[in-house]
Design a protein around this motif. Structure first.
Motif, PDB file in Angstrom:
ATOM      1  N   SER A   1     -94.916  13.777  -0.270  1.00  0.00           N
ATOM      2  CA  SER A   1     -96.028  12.703  -0.241  1.00  0.00           C
ATOM      3  C   SER A   1     -95.649  11.402  -0.003  1.00  0.00           C
ATOM      4  O   SER A   1     -96.210  10.723   1.117  1.00  0.00           O
TER       5      SER A   1
ATOM      6  N   ASP B   1    -104.220  18.857   2.695  1.00  0.00           N
ATOM      7  CA  ASP B   1    -104.083  18.457   1.377  1.00  0.00           C
ATOM      8  C   ASP B   1    -102.809  19.262   0.823  1.00  0.00           C
ATOM      9  O   ASP B   1    -102.465  20.398   1.310  1.00  0.00           O
TER      10      ASP B   1
ATOM     11  N   ALA C   1    -101.115  16.781  -9.748  1.00  0.00           N
ATOM     12  CA  ALA C   1    -101.259  15.517  -8.927  1.00  0.00           C
ATOM     13  C   ALA C   1    -101.272  16.269  -7.096  1.00  0.00           C
ATOM     14  O   ALA C   1    -100.383  17.249  -7.003  1.00  0.00           O
ATOM     15  N   THR C   2    -102.174  15.809  -6.467  1.00  0.00           N
ATOM     16  CA  THR C   2    -102.185  16.286  -5.195  1.00  0.00           C
ATOM     17  C   THR C   2    -102.233  14.906  -4.223  1.00  0.00           C
ATOM     18  O   THR C   2    -102.406  13.671  -4.389  1.00  0.00           O
ATOM     19  N   TYR C   3    -102.203  15.232  -2.823  1.00  0.00           N
ATOM     20  CA  TYR C   3    -102.230  14.247  -1.789  1.00  0.00           C
ATOM     21  C   TYR C   3    -103.077  14.718  -0.838  1.00  0.00           C
ATOM     22  O   TYR C   3    -103.025  15.910  -0.609  1.00  0.00           O
ATOM     23  N   SER C   4    -103.563  13.977  -0.057  1.00  0.00           N
ATOM     24  CA  SER C   4    -104.206  14.247   1.395  1.00  0.00           C
ATOM     25  C   SER C   4    -103.709  13.113   2.602  1.00  0.00           C
ATOM     26  O   SER C   4    -103.473  12.025   2.304  1.00  0.00           O
TER      27      SER C   4
ATOM     28  N   GLU D   1    -104.821  18.148 -14.408  1.00  0.00           N
ATOM     29  CA  GLU D   1    -104.556  18.534 -13.162  1.00  0.00           C
ATOM     30  C   GLU D   1    -103.414  18.347 -12.692  1.00  0.00           C
ATOM     31  O   GLU D   1    -102.655  17.222 -13.026  1.00  0.00           O
TER      32      GLU D   1
ATOM     33  N   THR E   1    -103.678   9.600   0.638  1.00  0.00           N
ATOM     34  CA  THR E   1    -104.437   9.436  -0.728  1.00  0.00           C
ATOM     35  C   THR E   1    -103.725  10.540  -1.611  1.00  0.00           C
ATOM     36  O   THR E   1    -103.232  11.288  -1.468  1.00  0.00           O
ATOM     37  N   GLU E   2    -103.111   9.756  -2.884  1.00  0.00           N
ATOM     38  CA  GLU E   2    -102.419  10.549  -3.784  1.00  0.00           C
ATOM     39  C   GLU E   2    -103.490  10.628  -4.985  1.00  0.00           C
ATOM     40  O   GLU E   2    -104.047   9.345  -5.345  1.00  0.00           O
ATOM     41  N   THR E   3    -103.873  11.435  -5.733  1.00  0.00           N
ATOM     42  CA  THR E   3    -104.690  11.684  -6.701  1.00  0.00           C
ATOM     43  C   THR E   3    -104.079  12.087  -8.118  1.00  0.00           C
ATOM     44  O   THR E   3    -103.593  13.434  -7.790  1.00  0.00           O
ATOM     45  N   GLY E   4    -104.159  11.706  -9.127  1.00  0.00           N
ATOM     46  CA  GLY E   4    -103.714  12.338 -10.429  1.00  0.00           C
ATOM     47  C   GLY E   4    -104.639  12.184 -11.480  1.00  0.00           C
ATOM     48  O   GLY E   4    -105.263  11.261 -11.903  1.00  0.00           O
ATOM     49  N   SER E   5    -105.342  13.367 -11.671  1.00  0.00           N
ATOM     50  CA  SER E   5    -106.301  13.485 -12.562  1.00  0.00           C
ATOM     51  C   SER E   5    -105.703  14.107 -14.123  1.00  0.00           C
ATOM     52  O   SER E   5    -105.102  15.101 -13.803  1.00  0.00           O
TER      53      SER E   5
END
Length: 143
Positions: A79, A67, A127-130, A125, A118-122
């Protein structure tokens, strides 16, 4: 005898997302890394095993999960590099190791494929990726 522990911050994942050869670089802004090694067993129970299960070693597999924060201003191991490696199906070099300098700490190297990204933007928060990497052939262990 004092117990010598290794900080999780000292465990680093390096990859080359453009090929399975060439120089490796740290995964930028990684927050978590997991290396898993699994061995499968083959059931060889027979009439002469006295009612007990018997097994023999089968195949071994390995994988890495990581992550990280999404960084727009870095070059290499971003990413988007993992997304491209996943979409293109290219193999990549992987190195999972300890940077603390402790004696007898292991370094794991191998070649794998990015099998999930997987990239996530909340809201509110960063942005992160796994990324998940599945190894192909042998994982080399050196101490």
């Amino acid at each position: 005898m004092a117990l010598k522990t290794i900080s999780g911050s000292s465990i680093v994942l390096q990859v080359n997302t453009t090929s399975s050869t060439g120089a490796l670089a740290d995964v930028a802004a990684s927050t978590n890394g997991v290396l898993s090694i699994n061995s499968e067993v083959i059931d060889i129970t027979n009439k002469n095993s006295g009612g007990n299960k018997l097994y023999m070693h089968g195949v071994t597999s390995w994988s890495v999960e990581c992550d990280a924060f999404v960084l727009a201003d870095t070059t290499g191991n971003r990413s988007s590099d993992f997304a491209k490696a996943c979409a293109d199906g290219n193999s990549i070099n992987v190195k999972f190791y300890d940077t603390s300098g402790q004696t007898n700490s292991a370094t794991y190297t191998g070649v794998g494929f990015v099998t999930a990204w997987t990239e996530t933007g909340s809201v509110g928060e960063f942005a992160t990726y796994s990324v998940s990497i599945t190894g192909t052939s042998t994982l080399t262990v050196a101490t």
